[in-house]
Design a protein around this motif. Structure first.
Motif, PDB file in Angstrom:
ATOM      1  N   GLN A  87      13.414  -3.354  32.774  1.00 41.41           N
ATOM      2  CA  GLN A  87      13.789  -3.929  34.069  1.00 41.41           C
ATOM      3  C   GLN A  87      14.293  -2.841  35.013  1.00 41.41           C
ATOM      4  O   GLN A  87      13.977  -2.847  36.201  1.00 41.41           O
ATOM      5  CB  GLN A  87      14.876  -4.995  33.855  1.00 41.41           C
ATOM      6  CG  GLN A  87      15.316  -5.707  35.127  1.00 41.41           C
ATOM      7  CD  GLN A  87      14.231  -6.595  35.700  1.00 41.41           C
ATOM      8  OE1 GLN A  87      13.386  -7.089  34.970  1.00 41.41           O
ATOM      9  NE2 GLN A  87      14.214  -6.793  37.002  1.00 41.41           N
ATOM     10  N   LYS A  88      15.050  -1.885  34.468  1.00 44.23           N
ATOM     11  CA  LYS A  88      15.570  -0.816  35.312  1.00 44.23           C
ATOM     12  C   LYS A  88      14.455   0.097  35.801  1.00 44.23           C
ATOM     13  O   LYS A  88      14.411   0.476  36.973  1.00 44.23           O
ATOM     14  CB  LYS A  88      16.593   0.014  34.533  1.00 44.23           C
ATOM     15  CG  LYS A  88      17.921  -0.693  34.293  1.00 44.23           C
ATOM     16  CD  LYS A  88      18.877   0.238  33.574  1.00 44.23           C
ATOM     17  CE  LYS A  88      20.218  -0.449  33.323  1.00 44.23           C
ATOM     18  NZ  LYS A  88      21.147   0.448  32.595  1.00 44.23           N
ATOM     19  N   VAL A  89      13.568   0.497  34.872  1.00 41.41           N
ATOM     20  CA  VAL A  89      12.543   1.490  35.213  1.00 41.41           C
ATOM     21  C   VAL A  89      11.411   0.863  36.020  1.00 41.41           C
ATOM     22  O   VAL A  89      11.060   1.324  37.106  1.00 41.41           O
ATOM     23  CB  VAL A  89      12.000   2.145  33.924  1.00 41.41           C
ATOM     24  CG1 VAL A  89      10.858   3.093  34.253  1.00 41.41           C
ATOM     25  CG2 VAL A  89      13.115   2.896  33.214  1.00 41.41           C
ATOM     26  N   ILE A  90      10.808  -0.215  35.479  1.00 43.05           N
ATOM     27  CA  ILE A  90       9.636  -0.819  36.118  1.00 43.05           C
ATOM     28  C   ILE A  90      10.060  -1.878  37.133  1.00 43.05           C
ATOM     29  O   ILE A  90       9.549  -1.938  38.247  1.00 43.05           O
ATOM     30  CB  ILE A  90       8.709  -1.440  35.060  1.00 43.05           C
ATOM     31  CG1 ILE A  90       8.257  -0.358  34.061  1.00 43.05           C
ATOM     32  CG2 ILE A  90       7.495  -2.081  35.730  1.00 43.05           C
ATOM     33  CD1 ILE A  90       7.501   0.782  34.675  1.00 43.05           C
ATOM     34  N   GLY A  91      11.048  -2.714  36.739  1.00 43.83           N
ATOM     35  CA  GLY A  91      11.471  -3.792  37.634  1.00 43.83           C
ATOM     36  C   GLY A  91      11.983  -3.267  38.959  1.00 43.83           C
ATOM     37  O   GLY A  91      11.716  -3.845  40.014  1.00 43.83           O
ATOM     38  N   SER A  92      12.729  -2.159  38.923  1.00 42.51           N
ATOM     39  CA  SER A  92      13.260  -1.621  40.179  1.00 42.51           C
ATOM     40  C   SER A  92      12.142  -1.120  41.086  1.00 42.51           C
ATOM     41  O   SER A  92      12.192  -1.274  42.307  1.00 42.51           O
ATOM     42  CB  SER A  92      14.242  -0.489  39.877  1.00 42.51           C
ATOM     43  OG  SER A  92      13.593   0.567  39.204  1.00 42.51           O
ATOM     44  N   VAL A  93      11.094  -0.510  40.480  1.00 44.57           N
ATOM     45  CA  VAL A  93       9.962  -0.028  41.285  1.00 44.57           C
ATOM     46  C   VAL A  93       9.202  -1.202  41.891  1.00 44.57           C
ATOM     47  O   VAL A  93       8.870  -1.208  43.086  1.00 44.57           O
ATOM     48  CB  VAL A  93       9.023   0.838  40.417  1.00 44.57           C
ATOM     49  CG1 VAL A  93       7.771   1.215  41.209  1.00 44.57           C
ATOM     50  CG2 VAL A  93       9.735   2.092  39.957  1.00 44.57           C
ATOM     51  N   ILE A  94       8.944  -2.238  41.089  1.00 45.78           N
ATOM     52  CA  ILE A  94       8.234  -3.425  41.585  1.00 45.78           C
ATOM     53  C   ILE A  94       9.038  -4.095  42.693  1.00 45.78           C
ATOM     54  O   ILE A  94       8.504  -4.501  43.731  1.00 45.78           O
ATOM     55  CB  ILE A  94       7.979  -4.417  40.426  1.00 45.78           C
ATOM     56  CG1 ILE A  94       7.001  -3.812  39.409  1.00 45.78           C
ATOM     57  CG2 ILE A  94       7.427  -5.733  40.958  1.00 45.78           C
ATOM     58  CD1 ILE A  94       5.617  -3.576  39.928  1.00 45.78           C
ATOM     59  N   ALA A  95      10.380  -4.206  42.479  1.00 49.41           N
ATOM     60  CA  ALA A  95      11.225  -4.846  43.491  1.00 49.41           C
ATOM     61  C   ALA A  95      11.177  -4.071  44.803  1.00 49.41           C
ATOM     62  O   ALA A  95      11.075  -4.651  45.897  1.00 49.41           O
ATOM     63  CB  ALA A  95      12.657  -4.932  42.969  1.00 49.41           C
ATOM     64  N   ARG A  96      11.269  -2.747  44.701  1.00 46.52           N
ATOM     65  CA  ARG A  96      11.286  -1.929  45.921  1.00 46.52           C
ATOM     66  C   ARG A  96       9.949  -2.025  46.672  1.00 46.52           C
ATOM     67  O   ARG A  96       9.905  -2.196  47.893  1.00 46.52           O
ATOM     68  CB  ARG A  96      11.588  -0.482  45.542  1.00 46.52           C
ATOM     69  CG  ARG A  96      11.754   0.440  46.750  1.00 46.52           C
ATOM     70  CD  ARG A  96      12.315   1.794  46.357  1.00 46.52           C
ATOM     71  NE  ARG A  96      11.477   2.486  45.407  1.00 46.52           N
ATOM     72  CZ  ARG A  96      11.751   2.625  44.118  1.00 46.52           C
ATOM     73  NH1 ARG A  96      12.843   2.116  43.624  1.00 46.52           N
ATOM     74  NH2 ARG A  96      10.942   3.278  43.315  1.00 46.52           N
ATOM     75  N   MET A  97       8.832  -1.905  45.919  1.00 45.04           N
ATOM     76  CA  MET A  97       7.517  -1.964  46.566  1.00 45.04           C
ATOM     77  C   MET A  97       7.239  -3.363  47.112  1.00 45.04           C
ATOM     78  O   MET A  97       6.630  -3.519  48.176  1.00 45.04           O
ATOM     79  CB  MET A  97       6.442  -1.562  45.552  1.00 45.04           C
ATOM     80  CG  MET A  97       6.515  -0.108  45.097  1.00 45.04           C
ATOM     81  SD  MET A  97       6.099   1.077  46.391  1.00 45.04           S
ATOM     82  CE  MET A  97       4.324   0.882  46.437  1.00 45.04           C
ATOM     83  N   SER A  98       7.678  -4.405  46.390  1.00 46.68           N
ATOM     84  CA  SER A  98       7.448  -5.781  46.858  1.00 46.68           C
ATOM     85  C   SER A  98       8.195  -6.053  48.153  1.00 46.68           C
ATOM     86  O   SER A  98       7.718  -6.806  49.014  1.00 46.68           O
ATOM     87  CB  SER A  98       7.896  -6.775  45.781  1.00 46.68           C
ATOM     88  OG  SER A  98       7.135  -6.632  44.626  1.00 46.68           O
ATOM     89  N   SER A  99       9.387  -5.450  48.283  1.00 43.60           N
ATOM     90  CA  SER A  99      10.182  -5.703  49.487  1.00 43.60           C
ATOM     91  C   SER A  99       9.597  -5.023  50.718  1.00 43.60           C
ATOM     92  O   SER A  99       9.912  -5.375  51.845  1.00 43.60           O
ATOM     93  CB  SER A  99      11.619  -5.222  49.261  1.00 43.60           C
ATOM     94  OG  SER A  99      11.653  -3.808  49.128  1.00 43.60           O
ATOM     95  N   ARG A 100       8.708  -4.042  50.510  1.00 40.35           N
ATOM     96  CA  ARG A 100       8.161  -3.286  51.640  1.00 40.35           C
ATOM     97  C   ARG A 100       6.784  -3.758  52.078  1.00 40.35           C
ATOM     98  O   ARG A 100       6.340  -3.433  53.174  1.00 40.35           O
ATOM     99  CB  ARG A 100       8.065  -1.799  51.254  1.00 40.35           C
ATOM    100  CG  ARG A 100       9.401  -1.157  50.935  1.00 40.35           C
ATOM    101  CD  ARG A 100       9.196   0.268  50.480  1.00 40.35           C
ATOM    102  NE  ARG A 100      10.464   0.924  50.124  1.00 40.35           N
ATOM    103  CZ  ARG A 100      10.541   2.152  49.610  1.00 40.35           C
ATOM    104  NH1 ARG A 100       9.439   2.842  49.418  1.00 40.35           N
ATOM    105  NH2 ARG A 100      11.715   2.672  49.320  1.00 40.35           N
ATOM    106  N   HIS A 101       6.088  -4.487  51.213  1.00 45.01           N
ATOM    107  CA  HIS A 101       4.696  -4.842  51.512  1.00 45.01           C
ATOM    108  C   HIS A 101       4.469  -6.328  51.247  1.00 45.01           C
ATOM    109  O   HIS A 101       5.103  -6.930  50.369  1.00 45.01           O
ATOM    110  CB  HIS A 101       3.735  -4.005  50.661  1.00 45.01           C
ATOM    111  CG  HIS A 101       3.976  -2.526  50.775  1.00 45.01           C
ATOM    112  ND1 HIS A 101       3.614  -1.788  51.865  1.00 45.01           N
ATOM    113  CD2 HIS A 101       4.601  -1.660  49.917  1.00 45.01           C
ATOM    114  CE1 HIS A 101       3.973  -0.523  51.683  1.00 45.01           C
ATOM    115  NE2 HIS A 101       4.579  -0.418  50.499  1.00 45.01           N
ATOM    116  N   THR A 102       3.528  -6.886  51.988  1.00 49.42           N
ATOM    117  CA  THR A 102       3.240  -8.315  51.851  1.00 49.42           C
ATOM    118  C   THR A 102       2.509  -8.616  50.557  1.00 49.42           C
ATOM    119  O   THR A 102       2.529  -9.745  50.085  1.00 49.42           O
ATOM    120  CB  THR A 102       2.385  -8.786  53.037  1.00 49.42           C
ATOM    121  OG1 THR A 102       1.202  -7.964  53.114  1.00 49.42           O
ATOM    122  CG2 THR A 102       3.165  -8.655  54.334  1.00 49.42           C
ATOM    123  N   GLY A 103       1.862  -7.651  49.982  1.00 53.25           N
ATOM    124  CA  GLY A 103       1.172  -7.829  48.714  1.00 53.25           C
ATOM    125  C   GLY A 103       1.316  -6.567  47.878  1.00 53.25           C
ATOM    126  O   GLY A 103       1.587  -5.484  48.395  1.00 53.25           O
TER     127      GLY A 103
END
Length: 740
Positions: A115-131
């Motif tokens: 969650q820390k390694v992958i989840g944080s990256v997914i969360a950050r990228m999801s917050s910046r892009h619509t998809g």
């Protein structure tokens, strides 16, 4: 003869084999592509990733270096500006092995670290892009390494992450990794974890017509049906064989005679339950070991094996076997060899235990040998106290030979002041009692005294009548001396411990007094310095304002430096005073609503307004037990750092959230700044520590020291997590409020 033509249904390639070109993939899809060549894999992933990047979606690639390089080259041919999408934060490329190592624990992916390694990256990228689209090759690395269970667990963690964030995930496995029937169940499990399964390229090859693909499916179905029929047939045969084997095994296992098989190399191949019971070994301790390990006489077993290899049959061959408990079993062995086409298959050995019979013959000699070889003194006497037997241990201990002592009273060995012990001992023996480890004093031939431990047992005749006593005497003189020395050492140690504790208390008190004086001095000096510093800065400003027209550029430049230095000095003194106040003042802990407090802090600072920074508070923040002024100071410092330490031209983006961490609440402040390399993080919270150049980022080097000190005064702690590349995640951890 008329031939009737059957109409063949026309199926599109999409119906026969779905593609991963990206346009028909839903945002929530978790698809898997099996592939036979790297070229096909790169082509499939480039279509999937290119379709998303071309429409403004974010992209994450976690793959090997070779695949990342080939994929980026292929995306460029599709018109994707790789450098541009990376610079905009739209496209992120990570190494699969390196990323995998960050959340693997004992050969399995750890959910919290994932969650820390992958989840944080997914969360950050999801917050910046619509998809968001992601390609991950970490599961393929685990599968190739033989860690199938870990690969499946990682697929499940991806699925759990997809329940929290919306993104499309593309996984891939080389088809050559699933050879053999043993991988069938795992292959089905992997398919089950995905919402879409794409076959390898040979199935959906472009040069195959729809009819050829349907024929291929029919052939595969026919092979599967044939294989299932063959399996059922074999199951029936195996069931018959198993039943016959079970009947024979039951018969052999229930025989009370020990049986075993030994190979030509002397290794035990099989044994029945009677053999295990006779020797006391488990199957694991017996099977697979050399038969020579269990024979007490090596020359005997070597002779037995040589004779069997020559084709002889053995009957009533005597041997001695070693039991697990260390005892020896005397056995008679009947054995022959099973030969097949002149090849030695295994022996067929029957073992009968005759230990009791042999033991009866050897008991007298064995007891005599034990008594004579004992280091302890073993003495027997009659009920009148007359010595009847005397072993070598008794001679070594007391100095008398057997001829000197046998026939004399036991009182010869007892000091006069211990004569009263003997009547009590004899009385207890007459009642059939055994005396264990009775410690007393006895006398040697030379008159010297020794400390002994005495064990006395009744001796009975064949009719069961008590006729005397046997004594085992152990010299414990040295043991007692050691015990007394140990007791004295314990007393000395306890005394030294008390003295040491007193010294520690005295030095601790002195140290606390010195620290208090130092803090008071620091506070006094910092407080007294502010007045001259402010005066210096004010006079410099007055000079610039009133006499600026008369001064040349150099003079103005020097005065500007005085004003700037005075301002920085004032800020430094203010931070020192703040740090000193944290140490000095009494604080009262009470529930603090973090959600309200953080929102108020964000509103109070202009640099955190939406025009200058993007501040996101994720969900409702949990409440904690703390000191609101101290907590305000700590959070303000962290937020100021989050919006200050970013690269030039980059808009600060800060995410604030809380989570339960064991029995604590952790407040996270995560930014997109320049990051802090791991090798510098241990210095970060020290006084006057600056990691980044002062010319680029202003500061006194005390702010984070204030954060840590405030957290510790409130019974919590503070820390940071950063890879030095993708921003920093600072946290403060405090006890939760009773009613959050």
């Amino acid at each position: 003869m008329t031939t009737k033509t059957l109409a063949t249904p026309t199926l599109s390639s999409a119906q026969l084999a779905p593609s991963a070109d990206g346009h028909d993939i839903l945002d929530s899809d978790h698809l898997v592509q099996f592939y036979e060549t790297d070229t096909f894999l790169v082509e499939s992933v480039s279509k999937f990733m290119g379709a998303g990047l071309g429409t403004g979606q974010g992209g994450i690639v976690i793959a090997t270096a070779a695949h990342r390089e080939a994929l980026e080259a292929r995306l460029r041919t599709q018109g994707i500006d790789i450098a541009g999408v990376k610079a905009r934060g739209q496209f992120l490329s990570l190494d699969a092995a390196e990323t995998l190592s960050k959340f693997m624990v004992n050969g399995s992916p750890d959910p919290e670290r994932f969650q820390k390694v992958i989840g944080s990256v997914i969360a950050r990228m999801s917050s910046r892009h619509t998809g968001l689209r992601a390609f991950g090759e970490m599961v393929a690395l685990l599968w190739a390494d033989g860690s199938g269970d870990a690969a499946i667990r990682l697929e499940q963690l991806w699925n759990e992450l997809a329940e929290e964030y919306s993104f499309s995930l593309f996984c891939a496995y080389p088809m050559n990794g699933f050879g053999g029937t043993a991988n069938g169940e795992a292959f089905a499990h992997i398919c089950h974890e995905h919402s879409l399964v794409l076959p390898a390229e040979s199935y959906g090859a472009a040069n195959r017509t729809a009819d050829e693909r349907l024929r291929n499916i029919a052939c595969l179905q026919q092979k599967a049906n044939s294989l299932e029929a063959e399996i059922e047939k074999r199951k029936c045969v195996e069931a018959d064989l198993r039943r016959s084997k079970e009947e024979l095994t039951t018969f052999i296992e229930n025989i009370s005679l020990g049986l075993h098989w030994v190979g030509a190399d002397g290794v035990i191949l099989w044994a029945n339950a009677a053999e295990y019971e006779m020797l006391g070994y488990t199957r694991e301790e017996y099977i697979g070991h050399s038969i020579t390990e269990f024979h007490a006489d090596r020359e005997v077993i070597e002779d037995i094996l040589n004779r069997l290899n020559r084709g002889e049959k053995l009957h009533n061959q005597e041997a001695r076997l070693k039991c697990k408990d260390g005892s020896i079993k005397t056995v008679l062995i009947d054995s022959s060899v099973l030969w097949e086409n002149g090849r030695f298959v295994h022996t067929q050995c029957f073992t009968r235990d005759i230990t009791e019979q042999k033991l009866a013959e050897k008991t007298g000699r064995l007891y005599a040998a034990i008594v004579e070889s004992s280091e302890d003194a073993i003495i027997s006497k009659d009920l009148n106290g007359i010595i009847n037997s005397w072993n070598a241990g008794a001679q070594r201990m007391f100095g008398y030979t057997a001829s000197e002592i046998i026939g004399k009273p036991i009182l010869v060995l007892i000091p006069p002041d211990h004569y009263n012990e003997e009547p009590n001992i004899v009385d207890r023996i007459r009642r059939g009692q055994r005396i264990e480890h009775y410690e007393t004093i006895r006398r040697r031939k030379d008159g010297s005294l020794i400390e002994i431990s005495l064990t006395v047992s009744p001796v009975k005749n064949a009719a069961g009548q008590i006729i005397g006593a046997s004594k085992i005497v152990r010299d414990i003189t040295e043991q007692k001396r050691n015990e007394r020395a140990l007791t004295e050492a314990h007393l000395q140690l306890a005394k030294a411990k008390d003295e040491l504790e007193l010294r520690v208390q005295e030095r601790t008190s002195s140290l606390r007094e010195a620290i208090t004086q130092m803090e008071e001095f620091s506070y006094s000096v910092s407080h007294d310095l502010r007045a001259p510093v402010r005066a210096m800065r004010c006079y410099a400003e007055v000079l610039l304002e009133d006499y600026g027209e008369r001064l040349d550029d150099h003079a103005k430049k020097y005065l500007d430096r005085i004003v700037s230095g005075g301002t920085r000095m004032d800020r430094l003194i203010e931070d020192i005073l703040t740090y000193s106040r944290l140490n000095r003042r009494e604080i009262q802990l009470q529930p603090v609503a973090l959600d309200r407090l953080v929102r108020e802090i964000v509103q109070q600072y202009p640099e955190m307004r939406s025009a200058r920074a993007e501040i996101v508070i994720q969900g409702k923040l949990l409440s904690v037990i703390g000191h609101e002024p101290s907590l305000t100071q700590a959070i303000s410092n962290l937020l100021n750092n989050a919006v200050k330490f970013v690269a030039s031209g980059v808009t600060p983006r800060v995410r604030i959230r809380t989570e339960r961490r064991d029995d604590q609440v952790r407040l996270w402040i995560e930014d997109n700044g320049i990051g802090i390399k791991p090798e510098y993080q241990h210095r970060l919270f020290g006084m006057f520590e600056r990691i980044h150049p002062e010319k680029s980022y202003e500061g006194t080097g005390i702010g984070l020291a204030i954060v840590r000190k405030a957290a510790e005064r409130m019974g919590g702690k503070a820390g940071v997590e950063s890879d030095g590349l993708t921003g920093s995640n600072f946290w403060i951890q405090l006890p939760p409020a009773t009613n959050p």
